[in-house]
Design a protein around this motif. Structure first.
Motif, PDB file in Angstrom:
ATOM      1  N   PHE A 187     -48.424   4.113  -3.839  1.00 50.38           N
ATOM      2  CA  PHE A 187     -48.683   3.264  -4.998  1.00 50.38           C
ATOM      3  C   PHE A 187     -48.392   4.034  -6.283  1.00 50.38           C
ATOM      4  O   PHE A 187     -48.258   3.435  -7.347  1.00 50.38           O
ATOM      5  CB  PHE A 187     -50.154   2.826  -5.024  1.00 50.38           C
ATOM      6  CG  PHE A 187     -50.524   1.872  -3.925  1.00 50.38           C
ATOM      7  CD1 PHE A 187     -50.051   0.576  -3.921  1.00 50.38           C
ATOM      8  CD2 PHE A 187     -51.364   2.272  -2.895  1.00 50.38           C
ATOM      9  CE1 PHE A 187     -50.405  -0.313  -2.920  1.00 50.38           C
ATOM     10  CE2 PHE A 187     -51.735   1.386  -1.889  1.00 50.38           C
ATOM     11  CZ  PHE A 187     -51.244   0.088  -1.898  1.00 50.38           C
ATOM     12  N   ASP A 188     -48.343   5.337  -6.171  1.00 48.99           N
ATOM     13  CA  ASP A 188     -48.182   6.218  -7.330  1.00 48.99           C
ATOM     14  C   ASP A 188     -46.698   6.474  -7.566  1.00 48.99           C
ATOM     15  O   ASP A 188     -45.981   6.894  -6.661  1.00 48.99           O
ATOM     16  CB  ASP A 188     -48.915   7.539  -7.063  1.00 48.99           C
ATOM     17  CG  ASP A 188     -48.803   8.514  -8.230  1.00 48.99           C
ATOM     18  OD1 ASP A 188     -48.433   8.070  -9.341  1.00 48.99           O
ATOM     19  OD2 ASP A 188     -49.082   9.714  -8.027  1.00 48.99           O
ATOM     20  N   VAL A 189     -46.224   6.215  -8.769  1.00 49.40           N
ATOM     21  CA  VAL A 189     -44.813   6.454  -9.086  1.00 49.40           C
ATOM     22  C   VAL A 189     -44.677   7.528 -10.169  1.00 49.40           C
ATOM     23  O   VAL A 189     -43.708   7.547 -10.910  1.00 49.40           O
ATOM     24  CB  VAL A 189     -44.115   5.148  -9.526  1.00 49.40           C
ATOM     25  CG1 VAL A 189     -44.038   4.162  -8.371  1.00 49.40           C
ATOM     26  CG2 VAL A 189     -44.817   4.512 -10.727  1.00 49.40           C
ATOM     27  N   SER A 190     -45.650   8.424 -10.223  1.00 46.17           N
ATOM     28  CA  SER A 190     -45.573   9.532 -11.182  1.00 46.17           C
ATOM     29  C   SER A 190     -44.466  10.496 -10.774  1.00 46.17           C
ATOM     30  O   SER A 190     -44.007  10.504  -9.626  1.00 46.17           O
ATOM     31  CB  SER A 190     -46.907  10.270 -11.246  1.00 46.17           C
ATOM     32  OG  SER A 190     -47.160  10.934 -10.009  1.00 46.17           O
ATOM     33  N   ALA A 191     -44.074  11.335 -11.710  1.00 43.32           N
ATOM     34  CA  ALA A 191     -43.005  12.300 -11.447  1.00 43.32           C
ATOM     35  C   ALA A 191     -43.365  13.218 -10.288  1.00 43.32           C
ATOM     36  O   ALA A 191     -42.507  13.543  -9.451  1.00 43.32           O
ATOM     37  CB  ALA A 191     -42.724  13.112 -12.713  1.00 43.32           C
ATOM     38  N   ASN A 192     -44.623  13.632 -10.201  1.00 44.79           N
ATOM     39  CA  ASN A 192     -45.043  14.529  -9.112  1.00 44.79           C
ATOM     40  C   ASN A 192     -44.875  13.869  -7.748  1.00 44.79           C
ATOM     41  O   ASN A 192     -44.396  14.487  -6.793  1.00 44.79           O
ATOM     42  CB  ASN A 192     -46.502  14.963  -9.312  1.00 44.79           C
ATOM     43  CG  ASN A 192     -46.653  15.986 -10.423  1.00 44.79           C
ATOM     44  OD1 ASN A 192     -45.679  16.649 -10.793  1.00 44.79           O
ATOM     45  ND2 ASN A 192     -47.852  16.122 -10.954  1.00 44.79           N
ATOM     46  N   THR A 193     -45.272  12.594  -7.658  1.00 45.29           N
ATOM     47  CA  THR A 193     -45.144  11.885  -6.385  1.00 45.29           C
ATOM     48  C   THR A 193     -43.671  11.686  -6.018  1.00 45.29           C
ATOM     49  O   THR A 193     -43.272  11.889  -4.867  1.00 45.29           O
ATOM     50  CB  THR A 193     -45.851  10.522  -6.455  1.00 45.29           C
ATOM     51  OG1 THR A 193     -47.248  10.744  -6.643  1.00 45.29           O
ATOM     52  CG2 THR A 193     -45.643   9.733  -5.178  1.00 45.29           C
ATOM     53  N   ASP A 226     -37.332   6.814   8.151  1.00 42.34           N
ATOM     54  CA  ASP A 226     -37.054   5.756   7.189  1.00 42.34           C
ATOM     55  C   ASP A 226     -36.772   6.359   5.819  1.00 42.34           C
ATOM     56  O   ASP A 226     -36.876   7.570   5.618  1.00 42.34           O
ATOM     57  CB  ASP A 226     -38.223   4.775   7.116  1.00 42.34           C
ATOM     58  CG  ASP A 226     -38.309   3.865   8.324  1.00 42.34           C
ATOM     59  OD1 ASP A 226     -37.255   3.589   8.928  1.00 42.34           O
ATOM     60  OD2 ASP A 226     -39.424   3.426   8.678  1.00 42.34           O
ATOM     61  N   TYR A 227     -36.446   5.488   4.862  1.00 38.47           N
ATOM     62  CA  TYR A 227     -36.077   5.943   3.521  1.00 38.47           C
ATOM     63  C   TYR A 227     -37.074   5.441   2.488  1.00 38.47           C
ATOM     64  O   TYR A 227     -37.473   4.260   2.517  1.00 38.47           O
ATOM     65  CB  TYR A 227     -34.688   5.443   3.139  1.00 38.47           C
ATOM     66  CG  TYR A 227     -33.556   6.172   3.831  1.00 38.47           C
ATOM     67  CD1 TYR A 227     -32.798   7.134   3.159  1.00 38.47           C
ATOM     68  CD2 TYR A 227     -33.251   5.910   5.159  1.00 38.47           C
ATOM     69  CE1 TYR A 227     -31.763   7.797   3.790  1.00 38.47           C
ATOM     70  CE2 TYR A 227     -32.217   6.573   5.806  1.00 38.47           C
ATOM     71  CZ  TYR A 227     -31.474   7.522   5.109  1.00 38.47           C
ATOM     72  OH  TYR A 227     -30.445   8.184   5.743  1.00 38.47           O
ATOM     73  N   ALA A 228     -37.470   6.318   1.592  1.00 39.42           N
ATOM     74  CA  ALA A 228     -38.242   5.905   0.423  1.00 39.42           C
ATOM     75  C   ALA A 228     -37.269   5.350  -0.599  1.00 39.42           C
ATOM     76  O   ALA A 228     -36.177   5.886  -0.782  1.00 39.42           O
ATOM     77  CB  ALA A 228     -38.999   7.102  -0.164  1.00 39.42           C
ATOM     78  N   VAL A 229     -37.656   4.255  -1.244  1.00 41.01           N
ATOM     79  CA  VAL A 229     -36.793   3.649  -2.257  1.00 41.01           C
ATOM     80  C   VAL A 229     -37.619   3.308  -3.482  1.00 41.01           C
ATOM     81  O   VAL A 229     -38.756   2.843  -3.382  1.00 41.01           O
ATOM     82  CB  VAL A 229     -36.078   2.383  -1.725  1.00 41.01           C
ATOM     83  CG1 VAL A 229     -37.076   1.350  -1.220  1.00 41.01           C
ATOM     84  CG2 VAL A 229     -35.182   1.772  -2.801  1.00 41.01           C
ATOM     85  N   ILE A 230     -37.033   3.571  -4.640  1.00 36.15           N
ATOM     86  CA  ILE A 230     -37.655   3.173  -5.902  1.00 36.15           C
ATOM     87  C   ILE A 230     -36.557   2.715  -6.843  1.00 36.15           C
ATOM     88  O   ILE A 230     -35.459   3.272  -6.862  1.00 36.15           O
ATOM     89  CB  ILE A 230     -38.477   4.318  -6.529  1.00 36.15           C
ATOM     90  CG1 ILE A 230     -39.307   3.785  -7.689  1.00 36.15           C
ATOM     91  CG2 ILE A 230     -37.593   5.488  -6.944  1.00 36.15           C
ATOM     92  CD1 ILE A 230     -40.407   4.713  -8.141  1.00 36.15           C
ATOM     93  N   GLY A 231     -36.864   1.664  -7.591  1.00 33.33           N
ATOM     94  CA  GLY A 231     -35.912   1.140  -8.561  1.00 33.33           C
ATOM     95  C   GLY A 231     -36.419   1.297  -9.971  1.00 33.33           C
ATOM     96  O   GLY A 231     -37.569   1.677 -10.203  1.00 33.33           O
ATOM     97  N   THR A 232     -35.559   1.029 -10.909  1.00 35.51           N
ATOM     98  CA  THR A 232     -35.949   1.049 -12.314  1.00 35.51           C
ATOM     99  C   THR A 232     -37.165   0.146 -12.521  1.00 35.51           C
ATOM    100  O   THR A 232     -37.168  -1.007 -12.089  1.00 35.51           O
ATOM    101  CB  THR A 232     -34.784   0.562 -13.197  1.00 35.51           C
ATOM    102  OG1 THR A 232     -33.642   1.401 -12.968  1.00 35.51           O
ATOM    103  CG2 THR A 232     -35.153   0.593 -14.667  1.00 35.51           C
ATOM    104  N   ASP A 233     -38.195   0.694 -13.138  1.00 38.01           N
ATOM    105  CA  ASP A 233     -39.440  -0.036 -13.446  1.00 38.01           C
ATOM    106  C   ASP A 233     -40.255  -0.419 -12.206  1.00 38.01           C
ATOM    107  O   ASP A 233     -41.177  -1.238 -12.303  1.00 38.01           O
ATOM    108  CB  ASP A 233     -39.150  -1.303 -14.264  1.00 38.01           C
ATOM    109  CG  ASP A 233     -38.462  -0.999 -15.581  1.00 38.01           C
ATOM    110  OD1 ASP A 233     -38.762   0.051 -16.165  1.00 38.01           O
ATOM    111  OD2 ASP A 233     -37.637  -1.814 -16.023  1.00 38.01           O
ATOM    112  N   SER A 234     -39.976   0.176 -11.039  1.00 38.18           N
ATOM    113  CA  SER A 234     -40.769  -0.130  -9.839  1.00 38.18           C
ATOM    114  C   SER A 234     -42.195   0.374  -9.997  1.00 38.18           C
ATOM    115  O   SER A 234     -42.432   1.434 -10.585  1.00 38.18           O
ATOM    116  CB  SER A 234     -40.146   0.520  -8.596  1.00 38.18           C
ATOM    117  OG  SER A 234     -38.909  -0.065  -8.289  1.00 38.18           O
ATOM    118  N   LYS A 235     -43.153  -0.358  -9.418  1.00 34.41           N
ATOM    119  CA  LYS A 235     -44.566   0.008  -9.475  1.00 34.41           C
ATOM    120  C   LYS A 235     -45.047   0.617  -8.163  1.00 34.41           C
ATOM    121  O   LYS A 235     -46.215   0.973  -8.029  1.00 34.41           O
ATOM    122  CB  LYS A 235     -45.409  -1.219  -9.801  1.00 34.41           C
ATOM    123  CG  LYS A 235     -44.996  -1.956 -11.065  1.00 34.41           C
ATOM    124  CD  LYS A 235     -45.033  -1.058 -12.296  1.00 34.41           C
ATOM    125  CE  LYS A 235     -44.651  -1.840 -13.550  1.00 34.41           C
ATOM    126  NZ  LYS A 235     -44.567  -0.958 -14.744  1.00 34.41           N
TER     127      LYS A 235
END
Length: 398
Positions: A187-193, A226-235
Motif C-alpha cells: 500500500f506504501d508507494v514511498s521512495a523507500n518502498t 511475479d512482477y511489481a508494477v506501479i504507474g504515474t500517480d499510483s496509490k
C-alpha cells in the motif's frame, strides 16, 4: 481493525454480537465457569475490534478445546466464553494485503483534456512511446508514421536506429485496455518502498507521451516470480503475472518489423537495381490517362516501355523482402546487390545494399546503416524476376 456492518442492528445488543460472529462460525455452546486464562483468552491468538455505529466490541479467539472440537471465543460485552468451530481463527487471520483491491489497472483516461488521441472514446494514438529496462541497453523510441505510411505500418522506431516498427499494440495496450492484476505488494508507494521492490531500477518501463502529458508504468520481477508494477500517480504497488504481460521479457528486436522497405510505388520516381557491374534503371511515372490498375504507371527502361502490371509484380517482390535475423555482423565489403529509390518529392534517395554474410544470408544496410540479414533465396528470386522483367516474361508472385 476490522469493521463489520451487520443487517441485524435492529436486534438487541447482546444478540447483535452473537449474530455477528455466528455468521463467521457455528456456536456449539458457552461456559460461565471457565476463566479467560484457562481458555487462552488472556493472551488471545486473534483479536478483532468490531465497530458498530455507536460502540466498539472486541472479539478474542483463544486456544482450542482439549478435545479439539472447537476454539474458545469471548466478546467484550458478554461474560460468557463460547466454544465455536475452529475455523474462526483462520477466518480472522490474514495479511493486510489480502484486503487489497486487485481489480485490473484501468485504461488510461485522459479524454477530457486530450480528446484528439481518442477514436470513438478509445485511446488510439500517442506522440511517442519510450521503452527502457534490462533488455534495452539503449532506449527504444517509437512514433506514429505519417498518414501515407501508416496504411502499411502504423509506427516507426526512431531509436536506437530508424526501423519500421511492429507488435506495438502489445505494449500500447497497457494504456488503451489496462493491465490484468493478480495481487498487490504494498500500500506504501514511498521512495523507500519502491527502492526495496527494485522499482527504482525496473526490468521494464514504458512511457507514453500525449502532448505535454506523460504516463509511465514500471515493472520489476520479484522473488515469487511475479512482477511489481506501479504507474504515474499510483496509490498502490500491484502484482502482475508474466503470462498476462509477456512483453516484459521482450527486447528491441521484438518491436522491429521484418520488412526492409515499405514505401508505396506511388511515391517512387525511379528504381535502380545494381547486380555486380550491371545496372538496371526504371523511371516510374503515374499514367493519368488510365484508371485501369494494370496500366496505372508508365515504366521506362532505357527508352523501352515496360508493362505496368508486370513491373508492379516486380515491385511487390521488392517490398516483400524481409529480415530473418536482426543480429549485425562486422562485414566490410563491397555490396553485391543494391536497390536505389528516388522519390517524387524532395525526400532523400534511399539505398539498400546487400553484402554476402554466409552461404545462406546477405546482410543488408539502409543508407549505410547495417540492419540485419536477408535470406539469399529472397535476393536470388528478386534477381531472377528482374531478368524476366527485362525480357518481357510474365512475373508471377506467389
Amino acid at each position: 481493525t476490522i469493521t463489520i456492518l451487520s443487517s441485524c442492528r435492529s436486534k438487541p445488543r447482546n444478540h447483535f454480537v452473537i449474530h455477528t460472529y455466528t455468521c463467521l462460525s457455528k456456536v456449539y455452546c458457552y461456559f460461565t465457569a471457565k476463566s479467560s486464562k484457562e481458555c487462552g483468552l488472556d493472551k488471545p491468538l486473534v483479536k478483532a475490534d468490531i465497530k458498530t455505529k455507536d460502540k466498539k466490541i472486541t472479539l478474542s479467539v483463544g486456544d482450542k478445546s482439549p478435545d479439539n472440537s472447537g476454539v474458545y471465543v469471548k466478546v467484550s460485552t458478554d461474560h460468557k466464553i463460547y466454544l465455536v468451530e475452529d475455523t474462526l481463527d483462520e477466518t480472522l487471520t490474514f495479511e493486510a494485503l489480502d484486503m487489497a483491491n486487485t481489480d485490473a489497472i484501468p485504461a488510461l483516461d485522459i479524454s477530457e483534456k486530450y480528446s484528439e488521441y481518442y477514436t470513438e472514446e478509445t485511446l488510439s494514438s500517442f506522440d511517442s512511446l519510450t521503452v527502457t529496462g534490462v533488455n534495452f541497453p539503449q532506449k527504444l523510441v517509437i512514433v506514429p508514421n505519417d498518414a501515407e505510411m501508416s496504411q502499411f505500418l502504423p509506427y516507426t522506431v526512431t531509436s536506437p536506429m530508424k526501423r519500421s516498427a511492429d507488435n506495438i499494440d502489445s505494449i500500447f495496450g497497457v494504456f488503451t485496455t489496462g493491465i490484468t492484476v493478480n495481487g498487490a505488494y504494498s500500500f506504501d508507494v514511498s521512495a523507500n518502498t519502491l527502492n526495496s521492490l527494485g522499482l527504482n531500477n525496473p526490468d521494464f518501463a514504458i512511457t507514453a507521451k500525449f502532448g505535454d502529458y506523460e504516463h509511465t508504468y514500471k515493472f520489476k520481477k520479484q522473488s515469487d516470480g511475479d512482477y511489481a508494477v506501479i504507474g504515474t500517480d499510483s496509490k498502490m504497488v500491484k502484482k502482475v503475472a508474466l503470462s498476462d504481460c509477456p512483453f516484459l521479457e521482450y527486447n528491441a528486436s521484438n518491436f522491429y518489423s521484418s520488412f526492409i522497405f515499405l514505401e508505396s510505388i506511388e511515391t517512387v520516381s525511379n528504381l535502380t537495381v545494381k547486380d555486380g557491374d550491371k545496372t538496371y534503371s526504371f523511371d516510374i511515372e503515374a499514367n493519368d490517362d488510365q484508371e485501369d490498375e494494370d496500366n496505372k504507371y508508365i515504366i521506362d527502361y532505357k527508352g523501352k516501355k515496360i508493362e505496368s502490371s508486370n513491373f508492379q509484380s516486380f515491385y511487390q517482390l521488392v517490398v516483400s523482402l524481409s529480415c530473418n535475423d536482426f543480429k549485425i555482423d562486422n562485414i566490410n565489403q563491397k555490396a553485391e546487390v543494391s536497390l536505389i529509390f528516388k522519390y517524387n518529392d524532395k525526400k532523400p534517395t534511399t539505398t539498400i545494399d546487400f553484402v554476402k554474410a554466409n552461404a545462406t544470408n546477405y546482410q543488408y544496410s539502409v543508407d549505410g546503416v547495417k540492419m540485419g540479414k536477408v535470406s539469399s533465396s529472397q535476393v536470388k528470386k528478386l534477381l531472377r524476376n528482374l531478368d524476366k522483367l527485362i525480357s518481357g516474361e510474365e512475373i508471377i508472385v506467389n
